[in-house]
Structures are given as structure tokens and as C-alpha cells.
Write an enzyme that holds these catalytic residues in place. Structure first.
Site, short mmCIF file in Angstrom:
data_model
loop_
_atom_site.label_atom_id
_atom_site.label_comp_id
_atom_site.label_asym_id
_atom_site.label_seq_id
_atom_site.Cartn_x
_atom_site.Cartn_y
_atom_site.Cartn_z
N LYS A 22 0.86 -1.20 0.00
CA LYS A 22 0.00 0.00 0.00
C LYS A 22 0.88 1.24 0.00
CE LYS A 22 -1.60 1.64 4.04
NZ LYS A 22 -1.29 3.07 4.29
N ASN A 23 1.88 1.28 0.87
CA ASN A 23 2.65 2.52 1.04
C ASN A 23 3.59 2.81 -0.11
OD1 ASN A 23 1.21 2.96 3.31
ND2 ASN A 23 2.81 2.34 4.74
N ARG A 92 -3.35 10.23 3.67
CA ARG A 92 -2.09 10.97 3.86
C ARG A 92 -1.36 11.11 2.52
NH1 ARG A 92 0.99 14.09 7.45
NH2 ARG A 92 3.18 13.55 7.36
N CYS A 116 -4.48 8.43 9.02
CA CYS A 116 -4.91 7.88 10.32
C CYS A 116 -4.61 8.88 11.45
CB CYS A 116 -4.14 6.59 10.62
SG CYS A 116 -4.70 5.21 9.63
N ARG A 121 1.04 14.63 12.82
CA ARG A 121 1.46 14.36 11.43
C ARG A 121 1.59 15.63 10.59
NH1 ARG A 121 -1.39 9.09 9.14
NH2 ARG A 121 0.64 8.77 8.17
N PRO A 122 2.37 16.60 11.05
CA PRO A 122 2.58 17.80 10.25
C PRO A 122 3.33 17.47 8.95
CG PRO A 122 4.12 17.75 12.06
CD PRO A 122 3.19 16.59 12.26
N ILE A 123 3.38 18.42 8.02
CA ILE A 123 4.11 18.17 6.77
C ILE A 123 5.25 19.18 6.61
CG2 ILE A 123 2.09 17.13 5.63
CD1 ILE A 123 1.79 19.71 4.01
N ASP A 124 5.73 19.68 7.74
CA ASP A 124 6.77 20.73 7.68
C ASP A 124 8.02 20.30 6.94
OD1 ASP A 124 6.73 19.10 10.19
OD2 ASP A 124 8.68 20.02 10.46
N GLN A 125 8.41 19.04 7.08
CA GLN A 125 9.64 18.61 6.39
C GLN A 125 9.44 18.54 4.87
OE1 GLN A 125 12.63 18.15 8.23
NE2 GLN A 125 11.20 19.26 9.54
N ASP A 304 4.33 0.51 12.14
CA ASP A 304 3.06 -0.01 11.62
C ASP A 304 2.76 -1.42 12.10
OD1 ASP A 304 3.34 1.62 8.37
OD2 ASP A 304 2.88 2.37 10.36
N ARG A 396 -9.09 -0.28 4.02
CA ARG A 396 -8.23 0.68 3.29
C ARG A 396 -6.85 0.08 3.05
NH1 ARG A 396 -6.56 5.48 6.51
NH2 ARG A 396 -4.77 5.15 5.15
C1 EPZ Z 1 4.53 6.74 6.17
O1 EPZ Z 1 3.85 7.85 6.71
C2 EPZ Z 1 3.50 5.62 6.14
N1 EPZ Z 1 2.37 6.03 5.32
C3 EPZ Z 1 3.02 5.32 7.54
O2 EPZ Z 1 2.15 4.19 7.46
C4 EPZ Z 1 4.22 4.94 8.41
O3 EPZ Z 1 3.77 4.75 9.73
C5 EPZ Z 1 5.25 6.07 8.36
O4 EPZ Z 1 5.63 6.33 7.00
C6 EPZ Z 1 6.50 5.73 9.15
O5 EPZ Z 1 7.05 4.54 8.66
C7 EPZ Z 1 2.50 6.04 3.99
O6 EPZ Z 1 3.54 5.70 3.45
C8 EPZ Z 1 1.27 6.45 3.20
P1 EPZ Z 1 6.73 10.03 8.36
P2 EPZ Z 1 4.53 9.33 6.71
O7 EPZ Z 1 6.73 11.27 7.56
O8 EPZ Z 1 5.36 9.48 5.49
C9 EPZ Z 1 6.60 13.17 11.93
C10 EPZ Z 1 0.19 2.94 7.75
O9 EPZ Z 1 -0.33 2.45 8.76
N2 EPZ Z 1 6.72 14.14 10.83
O10 EPZ Z 1 7.90 9.11 8.32
O11 EPZ Z 1 3.47 10.31 7.00
C11 EPZ Z 1 5.22 12.51 11.88
O12 EPZ Z 1 4.27 13.27 12.57
C12 EPZ Z 1 0.75 4.35 7.80
O13 EPZ Z 1 0.31 2.35 6.64
C13 EPZ Z 1 6.90 15.49 11.13
O14 EPZ Z 1 6.94 15.87 12.29
O15 EPZ Z 1 5.46 9.16 7.99
C14 EPZ Z 1 5.48 11.17 12.53
O16 EPZ Z 1 5.40 11.34 13.93
C15 EPZ Z 1 0.53 5.04 9.13
N3 EPZ Z 1 7.00 16.36 10.10
C16 EPZ Z 1 6.92 10.85 12.12
O17 EPZ Z 1 7.52 12.10 11.73
C17 EPZ Z 1 6.96 15.95 8.79
O18 EPZ Z 1 7.08 16.81 7.90
C18 EPZ Z 1 7.03 9.87 10.96
O19 EPZ Z 1 6.36 10.45 9.87
C19 EPZ Z 1 6.79 14.59 8.52
C20 EPZ Z 1 6.68 13.70 9.55
#
Ligand code: EPZ
Length: 418
Positions: A22-23, A92, A116, A121-125, A304, A396
Site C-alpha cells: 500500500k505505502n 495521507r 490515520c 502528522r505535520p508536513i513541515d519537512q 506499523d 483501506r
Molecule cells: C509513512 O507515513 C507511512 N504512510 C506510515 O504508514 C508509516 O507509519 C510512516 O511512513 C512511518 O514509517 C504512507 O507511506 C502512506 P513520516 P509518513 O513522515 O510518510 C513526523 C500505515 O499504517 N513528521 O515518516 O506520513 C510525523 O508526525 C501508515 O500504513 C513530522 O513531524 O510518515 C510522525 O510522527 C501510518 N514532520 C513521524 O515524523 C513531517 O514533515 C514519521 O512520519 C513529517 C513527519
């Protein structure tokens, strides 16, 4: 309202075949826009998340043909337009369209993504990556307007190894002038899958899967073919089901290396497994040892699988400790597990699971995708009937989960309840 009914205690045997990730799929589908010609993506799971993304592709004007396991996408007819909130807040991964529309048209109008409820889950990065490459970003009432006169390669240092930010920065960098280096990049296998797809189109990406990714921008990207890797989280979920109720259950079409930390943890617990090149046999173990688990980015123990393995830990003899370091609110499954007979307590980012506890069927709720998976696993091992409400999130993320479970001996059905 549709609910899942599980009559527990059934032995699971035979073979379950794992679907495409999925991811990975939810990044590959938007990435197709970058090609100047038709692309084919094989082994795409038929789940509501991939449907939601192909809907956005069609809304933008792409020609999309969905076969049973593959998608043919012709991005040539696409026109750039605002992606409405009701489309982008479904998941997401919709924010990958921000990256590809910025890369292709240098202008994006779309809303904050969904996903979820397991943390802020901010998108600042992701936005930091876009700005580093020359984008100007305005945000008003959750709507982002992003523009770039020119996209220029840059040195991007991510504050944390974010999967989405790594992919989003890579998706823009492939069309930026010059070289981009992403430092502190996430190393998940899904990122390698996306990089391979882009390189098949003619991109010049090296280092995907390590913490430093280098991308040399190119003028154009051609049509091509790619294959989605097996879903390592679906693999792990069924491996855990086998450790709970399996009798030589075969989980087929996996990449064992992608679930290595899970396999090592199960070995620590004393679970019997036979690991092959692209499969694993696993059986239920009556006396399992408790373990300590800490979730980390890949190749650490995947966040996950944190909620799914919690169900298994309730069946260990003694106290296990599980620390969730990635999300700040990913224990919503715990109260429901405790209502079924588990004995789990929480202290900040850590839960303590005292086993072995008998689980009894109850009515519970899937608060998010992997919490739902945890409760499905609990229903398989509990005596009596478990009813799971709000099963949308589970459907999903797990292709044909009802059929797959019933084929290996479970007794699961979807029923309509008022
Ligand atoms: C991906 O989410 C996966 N989703 C998530 O799977 C998975 O848990 C996650 O990676 C970590 O492995 C998809 O690929 C669609 P991150 P993503 O950016 O990219 C924080 C599932 O169950 N963060 O690595 O959103 C964030 O809040 C889902 O299949 C910031 O602070 O994950 C989190 O605490 C759930 N700022 C952590 O980093 C940012 O700009 C990891 O987020 C981005 C993230």
C-alpha cells in the site's frame, strides 16, 4: 453500518499470498504524472487508498485503465487544477500530488492531506524540501498554494527521517536543475521502489535506501514499467496471525529482509518459523517469552507493526515492554484489547503488556488502520465472537482481508448492523 464478525479460536493453515505494498503504491500512482508518456504499474493492491488516488488522477484528466493487478496510466491529457479538499483529505498520500504537480507545472493548489489519527502528522519537512528547491508556499485555512519560477537542486537536511518528506523531495528534485542531496533521508523499502520507478523513467537517483540520496535533475521523463514490492506490513500482520493461531501457515510472496526485525523478535519469543527465499512458514507457539520492542524508522522495528504485535505480546508468559518512538498517539487499540481480557498499562510512549491473558470476544472499534489490524488478530485468538465496528480503515490497507483469512481457516464475515 457494516461491522466485522470474527468467531475466534480457529487454526490457520494453508497459504496466504501477500499483495503489493500500500505505502509504495500510494507514492507510485501520483509519480506517474512525472512521465511524458504512458506508464504501467504492476502488482497494485485493490484497496480504497489506491482507488482514491486513481480518482484524483482521473479528476486531473489522466487516462487510467485498472486491470486486476496493474494500472495503465497515460498522463499526457492532464491539466493542472486545484485538488478539492474532499479528495485530498481521504488519505495521507494525497500530498504526493503536491510534489508531482510542483515538479511538472511549478504551481499547486491543494489541501492538507488526511491519514490515520495517530498523531499530529505535520508536513513541515515536506514543505522544507519544496522551499529548498525554490518553491514559495502560501497556506490559508488548510489550503496550500505553491509556486516556483524555477526549481533548482539543493542540499536538503531532514530534521527527522520522514518517509513522506523523503519521497516528496525526491519527486520534485528529479525535475529540478542541477543536483539535490537529501541528508537524513528515510530508508524504507517503499522509497527504493519509488526511486527505481523514477530511474526507469530516466531519472538519475542514487543512494535510495540509505540516509543520503543524490538526484541529478533531468529535462524529461519517459513512459515505463514498474512493479510494486510486496507489502511488508501486510506480511508482518499475517506472520503474527500465524504465531497466534497458525499450524504451519505459509505466508507467500514476501521479501523476508523487509520483515527481518519482526522475524528476529519472534525468534526471541521462541516462535517456530521456517524462512525461505520469498515465503515463511509459521506455527502457533504455546509458551512464548516476553520481549522488549522499540519502534524506529527502517530498518528498525516498524511502527506499523506495533499495534498488531501487541496482540501477540498478550499471549507471552510474562511482561513485555513496547516503546512507540515514531507517533505520539498510536495506542488507541489498548483499551479495546483490555476490554477483551488483556492486561496492558501505559506510561507516556511506552506500554507494558502482562501475559499470558485469555482473550474473550467483545464489540470493539477500529480507531485507525493498524489498530483495526490488531483487533482482527485479537478476534482470531479470542474465544467467542468479536465484533469490530468502523472497519473502513482496515479495508483501506489490507487487500481482500476477509477472503484471505477465511481461505486459511478463519471464520470472518462482514454484516450489516443498525
Ligand atoms: C509513512 O507515513 C507511512 N504512510 C506510515 O504508514 C508509516 O507509519 C510512516 O511512513 C512511518 O514509517 C504512507 O507511506 C502512506 P513520516 P509518513 O513522515 O510518510 C513526523 C500505515 O499504517 N513528521 O515518516 O506520513 C510525523 O508526525 C501508515 O500504513 C513530522 O513531524 O510518515 C510522525 O510522527 C501510518 N514532520 C513521524 O515524523 C513531517 O514533515 C514519521 O512520519 C513529517 C513527519
Amino acid at each position: 453500518m457494516k461491522v466485522l464478525k470474527i468467531n475466534g479460536g480457529k487454526t490457520l493453515s494453508g497459504t496466504v499470498r501477500i499483495s503489493g505494498s500500500k505505502n509504495a503504491s500510494v507514492a507510485l500512482i501520483p509519480a506517474a504524472i512525472l512521465a511524458d508518456d504512458e506508464v504501467t504499474i504492476c502488482n497494485v493492491p485493490e484497496i480504497t487508498d489506491t482507488d482514491a488516488l486513481t480518482e484524483i488522477l482521473k479528476y486531473l484528466g489522466a487516462d487510467v485503465k485498472r486491470a486486476s493487478e496493474s494500472i495503465l496510466i497515460d498522463p499526457k491529457p492532464i491539466v493542472n487544477k486545484e485538488i478539492p479538499e474532499e479528495m485530498s483529505n481521504k488519505l495521507r498520500a494525497s500530498y504526493y500530488f503536491m510534489a508531482v504537480l510542483l515538479a511538472k507545472f511549478k504551481h499547486v493548489e491543494m489541501y492538507f492531506p488526511g491519514g490515520c489519527a495517530i498523531g499530529a502528522r505535520p508536513i513541515d519537512q515536506t514543505l522544507k524540501g519544496f522551499e529548498a528547491l525554490g518553491a514559495k508556499i502560501k497556506e490559508e485555512n488548510n489550503k496550500y498554494t505553491i509556486d516556483a519560477d524555477e526549481l533548482t537542486g539543493s542540499h536538503v537536511y531532514l530534521d527527522m527521517p520522514s518517509v513522506g518528506a523523503t519521497i516528496n523531495t525526491m519527486l520534485v528534485a528529479v525535475k529540478a536543475k542541477g543536483e539535490t542531496i537529501i541528508e537524513n533521508a528515510a530508508k524504507e523499502p517503499e522509497i527504493v521502489n519509488v526511486a527505481t520507478f523514477l530511474n526507469n523513467m530516466g531519472a538519475k537517483i542514487t543512494g535510495a535506501g540509505t540516509s543520503e540520496i543524490r538526484i541529478k535533475g533531468v529535462e524529461s521523463l519517459k513512459g515505463c514499467y514498474t512493479e510494486v514490492i510486496p507489502d511488508r506490513i501486510e506480511s508482518g500482520t499475517y506472520i503474527i496471525a500465524g504465531a497466534l493461531m497458525g499450524n504451519y501457515l505459509k505466508i507467500d510472496n514476501i521479501i523476508p529482509e523487509h520483515v527481518e526485525t519482526l522475524i528476529l523478535k519472534l525468534k526471541e519469543m521462541g516462535v517456530d518459523m521456517e524462512v525461505g527465499a520469498d515465503y515463511i512458514y509459521v506455527s502457533k507457539k504455546d509458551r512464548m517469552k516476553p520481549v522488549h520492542i522499540k519502534t524506529l524508522g527502517y530498518p528498525g522495528f516498524p511502527t506499523d507493526l506495533q499495534q498488531p504485535i501487541t496482540t501477540l505480546l498478550t499471549q507471552c508468559d510474562g511482561e513485555s515492554v513496547l516503546q512507540e518512538t515514531v507517533y505520539e498517539n498510536r495506542f488507541k487499540n489498548v483499551p479495546y484489547l483490555n476490554s477483551m481480557g488483556a492486561n496492558i498499562s501505559q506510561k507516556q510512549d511506552t506500554i507494558m503488556i502482562k501475559g499470558k491473558t485469555k482473550l474473550h470476544g467483545k464489540t470493539v472499534e477500529a480507531t485507525d488502520l493498524r489498530a483495526g489490524a490488531c483487533l482482527v488478530l485479537a478476534g482470531l485468538v479470542a474465544d467467542g465472537t468479536t465484533t469490530i465496528r468502523n472497519i473502513g480503515p482496515v479495508l483501506r490497507g489490507y487487500e481482500n482481508i476477509i477472503e484471505k483469512l477465511n481461505e486459511i481457516g478463519a471464520d470472518v464475515k462482514i454484516v450489516e448492523e443498525e
